[in-house]
Motif scaffolding. Sequence first.
Motif, PDB file in Angstrom:
ATOM      1  N   UNK A  54      64.699  21.811  -7.972  1.00 39.96           N
ATOM      2  CA  UNK A  54      64.362  23.241  -7.854  1.00 39.96           C
ATOM      3  C   UNK A  54      65.619  24.106  -7.978  1.00 39.96           C
ATOM      4  N   UNK A  55      65.403  25.341  -8.438  1.00 42.12           N
ATOM      5  CA  UNK A  55      66.517  26.295  -8.496  1.00 42.12           C
ATOM      6  C   UNK A  55      66.828  26.765  -7.075  1.00 42.12           C
ATOM      7  N   UNK A  56      67.898  27.510  -6.941  1.00 48.13           N
ATOM      8  CA  UNK A  56      68.291  27.984  -5.614  1.00 48.13           C
ATOM      9  C   UNK A  56      67.224  28.890  -5.006  1.00 48.13           C
ATOM     10  N   UNK A  57      66.667  29.787  -5.802  1.00 48.24           N
ATOM     11  CA  UNK A  57      65.648  30.705  -5.273  1.00 48.24           C
ATOM     12  C   UNK A  57      64.375  29.942  -4.898  1.00 48.24           C
ATOM     13  N   UNK A  58      63.986  28.942  -5.695  1.00 48.22           N
ATOM     14  CA  UNK A  58      62.819  28.132  -5.344  1.00 48.22           C
ATOM     15  C   UNK A  58      63.068  27.364  -4.052  1.00 48.22           C
ATOM     16  N   UNK A  59      64.266  26.838  -3.902  1.00 45.15           N
ATOM     17  CA  UNK A  59      64.593  26.085  -2.695  1.00 45.15           C
ATOM     18  C   UNK A  59      64.532  26.972  -1.460  1.00 45.15           C
ATOM     19  N   UNK A  61      62.701  29.669  -1.157  1.00 41.27           N
ATOM     20  CA  UNK A  61      61.282  29.974  -0.946  1.00 41.27           C
ATOM     21  C   UNK A  61      60.576  28.816  -0.259  1.00 41.27           C
ATOM     22  N   UNK A  62      60.776  27.602  -0.769  1.00 38.16           N
ATOM     23  CA  UNK A  62      60.126  26.424  -0.176  1.00 38.16           C
ATOM     24  C   UNK A  62      60.559  26.227   1.272  1.00 38.16           C
ATOM     25  N   UNK A  63      61.848  26.425   1.536  1.00 43.91           N
ATOM     26  CA  UNK A  63      62.364  26.248   2.893  1.00 43.91           C
ATOM     27  C   UNK A  63      61.748  27.258   3.836  1.00 43.91           C
ATOM     28  N   UNK A  64      61.653  28.536   3.402  1.00 46.80           N
ATOM     29  CA  UNK A  64      61.071  29.544   4.287  1.00 46.80           C
ATOM     30  C   UNK A  64      59.589  29.293   4.530  1.00 46.80           C
ATOM     31  N   UNK A  65      58.875  28.810   3.524  1.00 45.52           N
ATOM     32  CA  UNK A  65      57.460  28.497   3.720  1.00 45.52           C
ATOM     33  C   UNK A  65      57.307  27.389   4.757  1.00 45.52           C
ATOM     34  N   UNK A  66      58.138  26.368   4.669  1.00 49.80           N
ATOM     35  CA  UNK A  66      58.066  25.261   5.625  1.00 49.80           C
ATOM     36  C   UNK A  66      58.407  25.741   7.030  1.00 49.80           C
ATOM     37  N   UNK A  67      59.445  26.545   7.170  1.00 47.96           N
ATOM     38  CA  UNK A  67      59.832  27.030   8.497  1.00 47.96           C
ATOM     39  C   UNK A  67      58.752  27.911   9.113  1.00 47.96           C
ATOM     40  N   UNK A  68      58.133  28.778   8.321  1.00 49.07           N
ATOM     41  CA  UNK A  68      57.057  29.630   8.843  1.00 49.07           C
ATOM     42  C   UNK A  68      55.871  28.767   9.260  1.00 49.07           C
TER      43      UNK A  68
END
Length: 93
Positions: A54-59, A61-68
């Motif tokens: 994944x690109x930096x922005x995708x990473x 996004x994915x990280x914030x979705x998991x944390x939420x």
Amino acid sequence: MSETAPAAASDAEGSAARPSTKPARKGKERPGLFARIALFFRQVKGELKKVVRPTRSELITYTSVVLVFVAVIMAFVTVVDLGVGKLAFWVFG
């Protein structure tokens, strides 16, 4: 003679219906231990080349979705735990 023909036919059908568990060798010897290990690592390298990173922005996004998602599940479990605790205290308390 008619008694042996159906039995032979059923044997042929039964063996054809069941796949054999052993692979056919076709006259080839099994490769040695080091050849199999080398083949395994070549296949791993080939599979890793197919991985899309994944690109930096995708990473982000994915990280914030998991944390939420984890925070929401933690809040839900906390509320359920407090409710069960209050209920148990009220029943047994």
